[in-house]
Design an enzyme around this catalytic site. Structure first.
Site, PDB file in Angstrom:
ATOM      1  N   HIS A   5      23.903  42.549  30.782  1.00 59.93           N
ATOM      2  CA  HIS A   5      24.054  41.151  30.377  1.00 59.93           C
ATOM      3  C   HIS A   5      24.540  40.347  31.585  1.00 59.93           C
ATOM      4  O   HIS A   5      25.401  40.806  32.341  1.00 59.93           O
ATOM      5  CB  HIS A   5      25.045  41.037  29.221  1.00 59.93           C
ATOM      6  CG  HIS A   5      25.167  39.654  28.672  1.00 59.93           C
ATOM      7  ND1 HIS A   5      25.928  38.679  29.280  1.00 59.93           N
ATOM      8  CD2 HIS A   5      24.612  39.078  27.573  1.00 59.93           C
ATOM      9  CE1 HIS A   5      25.853  37.559  28.578  1.00 59.93           C
ATOM     10  NE2 HIS A   5      25.060  37.776  27.535  1.00 59.93           N
ATOM     11  N   ASP A   7      26.586  37.845  32.109  1.00 62.23           N
ATOM     12  CA  ASP A   7      28.033  37.656  32.226  1.00 62.23           C
ATOM     13  C   ASP A   7      28.730  38.960  32.600  1.00 62.23           C
ATOM     14  O   ASP A   7      29.666  38.977  33.415  1.00 62.23           O
ATOM     15  CB  ASP A   7      28.613  37.118  30.919  1.00 62.23           C
ATOM     16  CG  ASP A   7      28.166  35.695  30.618  1.00 62.23           C
ATOM     17  OD1 ASP A   7      27.935  34.935  31.582  1.00 62.23           O
ATOM     18  OD2 ASP A   7      28.043  35.354  29.427  1.00 62.23           O
ATOM     19  N   LYS A   8      28.278  40.051  32.011  1.00 61.23           N
ATOM     20  CA  LYS A   8      28.884  41.353  32.331  1.00 61.23           C
ATOM     21  C   LYS A   8      28.525  41.805  33.742  1.00 61.23           C
ATOM     22  O   LYS A   8      29.334  42.452  34.416  1.00 61.23           O
ATOM     23  CB  LYS A   8      28.431  42.388  31.301  1.00 61.23           C
ATOM     24  CG  LYS A   8      29.102  42.262  29.957  1.00 61.23           C
ATOM     25  CD  LYS A   8      30.521  42.779  29.992  1.00 61.23           C
ATOM     26  CE  LYS A   8      31.546  41.694  29.885  1.00 61.23           C
ATOM     27  NZ  LYS A   8      32.907  42.132  30.195  1.00 61.23           N
ATOM     28  N   GLU A  33      35.536  35.303  41.696  1.00 59.18           N
ATOM     29  CA  GLU A  33      34.612  34.862  40.650  1.00 59.18           C
ATOM     30  C   GLU A  33      33.175  35.138  41.102  1.00 59.18           C
ATOM     31  O   GLU A  33      32.866  35.071  42.298  1.00 59.18           O
ATOM     32  CB  GLU A  33      34.766  33.364  40.393  1.00 59.18           C
ATOM     33  CG  GLU A  33      36.185  32.898  40.188  1.00 59.18           C
ATOM     34  CD  GLU A  33      36.734  33.244  38.830  1.00 59.18           C
ATOM     35  OE1 GLU A  33      35.936  33.617  37.946  1.00 59.18           O
ATOM     36  OE2 GLU A  33      37.959  33.136  38.640  1.00 59.18           O
ATOM     37  N   GLU A  46      39.395  33.161  45.940  1.00 56.72           N
ATOM     38  CA  GLU A  46      40.479  33.215  46.915  1.00 56.72           C
ATOM     39  C   GLU A  46      40.888  34.667  47.131  1.00 56.72           C
ATOM     40  O   GLU A  46      41.293  35.337  46.171  1.00 56.72           O
ATOM     41  CB  GLU A  46      41.692  32.407  46.432  1.00 56.72           C
ATOM     42  CG  GLU A  46      41.420  30.916  46.252  1.00 56.72           C
ATOM     43  CD  GLU A  46      40.653  30.608  44.974  1.00 56.72           C
ATOM     44  OE1 GLU A  46      39.670  29.824  45.058  1.00 56.72           O
ATOM     45  OE2 GLU A  46      40.991  31.158  43.926  1.00 56.72           O
ATOM     46  N   LYS A 164      22.860  43.273  23.658  1.00 53.67           N
ATOM     47  CA  LYS A 164      24.046  42.842  22.922  1.00 53.67           C
ATOM     48  C   LYS A 164      24.115  43.582  21.589  1.00 53.67           C
ATOM     49  O   LYS A 164      23.087  43.965  21.027  1.00 53.67           O
ATOM     50  CB  LYS A 164      24.005  41.346  22.621  1.00 53.67           C
ATOM     51  CG  LYS A 164      24.146  40.400  23.789  1.00 53.67           C
ATOM     52  CD  LYS A 164      24.150  38.967  23.261  1.00 53.67           C
ATOM     53  CE  LYS A 164      24.277  37.937  24.364  1.00 53.67           C
ATOM     54  NZ  LYS A 164      24.298  36.555  23.819  1.00 53.67           N
ATOM     55  N   PHE A 229      12.173  40.234  23.404  1.00 58.80           N
ATOM     56  CA  PHE A 229      13.275  40.052  24.360  1.00 58.80           C
ATOM     57  C   PHE A 229      12.857  40.737  25.666  1.00 58.80           C
ATOM     58  O   PHE A 229      13.369  41.784  26.028  1.00 58.80           O
ATOM     59  CB  PHE A 229      14.566  40.658  23.803  1.00 58.80           C
ATOM     60  CG  PHE A 229      15.798  40.440  24.650  1.00 58.80           C
ATOM     61  CD1 PHE A 229      15.812  39.578  25.736  1.00 58.80           C
ATOM     62  CD2 PHE A 229      16.972  41.114  24.326  1.00 58.80           C
ATOM     63  CE1 PHE A 229      16.951  39.394  26.494  1.00 58.80           C
ATOM     64  CE2 PHE A 229      18.119  40.942  25.082  1.00 58.80           C
ATOM     65  CZ  PHE A 229      18.112  40.078  26.172  1.00 58.80           C
ATOM     66  N   ASP A 237      19.139  34.009  31.578  1.00 56.11           N
ATOM     67  CA  ASP A 237      20.347  33.250  31.292  1.00 56.11           C
ATOM     68  C   ASP A 237      21.276  33.338  32.498  1.00 56.11           C
ATOM     69  O   ASP A 237      21.364  34.388  33.137  1.00 56.11           O
ATOM     70  CB  ASP A 237      21.046  33.821  30.048  1.00 56.11           C
ATOM     71  CG  ASP A 237      22.069  32.862  29.455  1.00 56.11           C
ATOM     72  OD1 ASP A 237      22.181  31.730  29.959  1.00 56.11           O
ATOM     73  OD2 ASP A 237      22.759  33.260  28.502  1.00 56.11           O
ATOM     74  N   ALA A 238      21.963  32.259  32.794  1.00 56.16           N
ATOM     75  CA  ALA A 238      22.957  32.293  33.859  1.00 56.16           C
ATOM     76  C   ALA A 238      24.156  33.131  33.420  1.00 56.16           C
ATOM     77  O   ALA A 238      24.428  33.268  32.229  1.00 56.16           O
ATOM     78  CB  ALA A 238      23.403  30.876  34.221  1.00 56.16           C
ATOM     79  N   ARG A 243      33.474  35.123  31.026  1.00 51.36           N
ATOM     80  CA  ARG A 243      32.945  34.348  29.902  1.00 51.36           C
ATOM     81  C   ARG A 243      32.846  35.180  28.629  1.00 51.36           C
ATOM     82  O   ARG A 243      32.357  34.691  27.603  1.00 51.36           O
ATOM     83  CB  ARG A 243      31.580  33.757  30.271  1.00 51.36           C
ATOM     84  CG  ARG A 243      31.216  32.562  29.434  1.00 51.36           C
ATOM     85  CD  ARG A 243      30.257  31.611  30.108  1.00 51.36           C
ATOM     86  NE  ARG A 243      29.001  32.246  30.507  1.00 51.36           N
ATOM     87  CZ  ARG A 243      28.014  31.584  31.105  1.00 51.36           C
ATOM     88  NH1 ARG A 243      28.153  30.293  31.371  1.00 51.36           N
ATOM     89  NH2 ARG A 243      26.903  32.198  31.448  1.00 51.36           N
ATOM     90  N   LYS A 244      33.275  36.427  28.653  1.00 53.48           N
ATOM     91  CA  LYS A 244      33.200  37.273  27.463  1.00 53.48           C
ATOM     92  C   LYS A 244      34.558  37.924  27.192  1.00 53.48           C
ATOM     93  O   LYS A 244      34.674  39.132  27.005  1.00 53.48           O
ATOM     94  CB  LYS A 244      32.110  38.335  27.655  1.00 53.48           C
ATOM     95  CG  LYS A 244      30.707  37.736  27.690  1.00 53.48           C
ATOM     96  CD  LYS A 244      30.333  37.084  26.378  1.00 53.48           C
ATOM     97  CE  LYS A 244      28.938  36.471  26.387  1.00 53.48           C
ATOM     98  NZ  LYS A 244      28.861  35.213  27.123  1.00 53.48           N
ATOM     99  N   LYS A 264      40.569  39.923  39.218  1.00 56.33           N
ATOM    100  CA  LYS A 264      41.947  39.536  39.509  1.00 56.33           C
ATOM    101  C   LYS A 264      42.793  40.762  39.858  1.00 56.33           C
ATOM    102  O   LYS A 264      42.778  41.755  39.123  1.00 56.33           O
ATOM    103  CB  LYS A 264      42.557  38.820  38.300  1.00 56.33           C
ATOM    104  CG  LYS A 264      41.855  37.515  37.960  1.00 56.33           C
ATOM    105  CD  LYS A 264      42.437  36.863  36.719  1.00 56.33           C
ATOM    106  CE  LYS A 264      41.702  35.570  36.389  1.00 56.33           C
ATOM    107  NZ  LYS A 264      42.224  34.938  35.165  1.00 56.33           N
ATOM    108  N   LYS A 268      48.208  38.970  39.023  1.00 55.22           N
ATOM    109  CA  LYS A 268      47.792  37.969  38.046  1.00 55.22           C
ATOM    110  C   LYS A 268      48.112  38.496  36.643  1.00 55.22           C
ATOM    111  O   LYS A 268      47.521  39.469  36.182  1.00 55.22           O
ATOM    112  CB  LYS A 268      46.293  37.674  38.146  1.00 55.22           C
ATOM    113  CG  LYS A 268      45.915  36.697  39.247  1.00 55.22           C
ATOM    114  CD  LYS A 268      46.028  37.278  40.616  1.00 55.22           C
ATOM    115  CE  LYS A 268      45.418  36.351  41.668  1.00 55.22           C
ATOM    116  NZ  LYS A 268      45.660  36.862  43.027  1.00 55.22           N
ATOM    117  N   ASP A 270      47.397  37.333  33.858  1.00 58.21           N
ATOM    118  CA  ASP A 270      46.254  37.321  32.942  1.00 58.21           C
ATOM    119  C   ASP A 270      45.744  38.736  32.726  1.00 58.21           C
ATOM    120  O   ASP A 270      45.310  39.091  31.617  1.00 58.21           O
ATOM    121  CB  ASP A 270      45.109  36.471  33.526  1.00 58.21           C
ATOM    122  CG  ASP A 270      45.282  34.997  33.253  1.00 58.21           C
ATOM    123  OD1 ASP A 270      46.064  34.641  32.362  1.00 58.21           O
ATOM    124  OD2 ASP A 270      44.634  34.201  33.950  1.00 58.21           O
TER     125      ASP A 270
END
Length: 388
Positions: A5, A7-8, A33, A46, A164, A229, A237-238, A243-244, A264, A268, A270
């Site tokens: 995918h 995003d993955k 990123e 960064e 998915k 598909f 898809d971008a 994003r997931k 990260k 961090k 997060d």
């Protein structure tokens, strides 16, 4: 989601870069990123490090390992373009991480660092599955892994990397009793018949992943409900790192503070505090103190100690919540430097988490999945550790 995918893919590139850096420079600061679209991968962020990494090679190796190896997929590791835009961490941020507010100006252990950002993090565990995860996300990850295995092993050779899964579970009195609906979207070669693909995925991917006690009646199954598909991955898809985040954590069963994990370094919070929160939650449930448990933490940039720590047992506690809170404070030091040391986070363990979830991974040896404090917690609460 499978690793193909878009995003993955971006999560994996970001974590592959982190692993490559932290392997040689464990104290590096990384906030990496990745974005992707047709024929292109962009790496930005960064990074402050003493080592050198060939970013373009890391990108291409990751894309190849995921399975984008043929030009007719619309995206492949040999021909995709790469763009790199990296700068060092802001000194305004670095000064707060290098020395926590509580100890600034004092001679203290160099390990007393401040949190790398402000935010809220949540940890969750429950007794629904052996991995102490919510049933819907556990089953969805299980199906996604089976989908990838069927492609990589050649069992279903017409599959492509993107895919998915989604699972809807019926609950009764707080316990899962039936899988109601399953959705699987699987990228495929253009010449495969949709009826063959649907039959194959039901038999090879969906039904084997569902425990028999949860399918007394077979669920409603939607396999590639659009009927086709073929165009997938970055061509379809971008993609973007982070994003997931609900797929990465608890599938919507628990709350999420909003910060993503991938790319990260462990200063961090997060990432590191979310891992620590899962460690706390899993040990509380494994100790038998509650059957369902959520912990919330909040941090401020440059400050080591959490600003807040709250717990929720959803009425399933076997001892008072006040007792559990005391035990958490006694057994878990949730300052960033202590989390990093306790979970040994300054090492290259991150890319493997960037697909199929960061929590409940019985296939990986992840330190935040240990239940190493369960016996002590149970003993102090006057309980016995329940059988697995």
């Amino acid at each position: 989601m499978t690793e193909g995918h878009p995003d993955k893919l971006c999560d994996q590139v970001s974590d592959a870069i982190l692993d490559s850096i932290i392997r040689e420079d464990p104290n590096a600061r990384v906030a990496c990123e990745t974005a992707t679209t047709t024929g292109l991968v962009i790496v930005l962020g960064e990074i402050t490090t003493k080592t050198y990494v060939d970013f373009q090679q890391v990108v291409r190796d990751t894309v190849r390992d995921i399975g984008y190896t043929r030009a007719d997929y619309g995206f492949d590791y040999e021909t995709c373009g790469t763009m790199i835009s990296i700068k060092e961490q802001s000194p305004d941020i670095a000064q707060g991480v290098n020395s926590a507010l509580e100890t600034r100006g004092e001679k203290v252990d160099v390990g007393e660092i401040g949190a790398g950002d402000q935010g809220m993090m949540f940890g969750f565990a429950c007794r629904e599955t052996p991995e102490l995860m919510p049933m819907p996300i556990a089953l969805a990850h299980r199906m996604a892994r089976r989908l990838a295995e069927a492609r990589k092993s050649g069992q279903l050779p017409y599959l492509r990397p993107d895919g998915k899964t989604q699972v809807t579970v019926e609950y009764s009195h707080g316990a899962p009793v039936k899988v109601r609906t399953v959705v699987v979207a699987a990228q495929h070669d253009p010449d495969v018949r949709i009826d063959r693909l649907q039959d194959d995925l039901v038999e090879a991917v969906i039904l084997p992943a569902i425990p028999r006690e949860l399918r007394s009646v077979d669920p409603v199954m939607h396999v590639n409900p659009t009927g086709r598909f073929v165009i997938g991955g970055p061509m379809g898809d971008a993609g973007l790192t982070g994003r997931k985040i609900i797929v990465d954590s608890y599938g919507g069963m628990a709350r999420h503070g909003g910060g993503c994990f991938s790319g990260k370094d462990p200063t961090k919070v997060d990432r590191s505090a979310a891992y620590a929160a899962r460690w706390v939650a899993k040990n509380i449930v494994a100790a038998g103190l509650a059957d369902r448990f959520e912990i919330e933490l909040a941090y401020a940039i440059g400050i080591a100690r959490p600003l807040s720590l709250s717990i929720e047992t959803f009425g399933t506690g076997h001892v008072p919540d006040e007792t559990i809170l005391e035990l958490v404070n006694r057994h878990f030091d949730l300052r960033p430097a202590s989390i990093i040391a306790a979970l040994d986070l300054r090492r290259p363990i991150y890319r493997q988490t960037a697909a199929y979830g960061h929590f409940g991974r019985l296939d990986l040896d992840l330190p935040w999945e240990r239940t190493d404090k369960a016996e002590a917690l149970a003993a102090e609460a006057g309980l016995q550790v329940p059988a697995a």
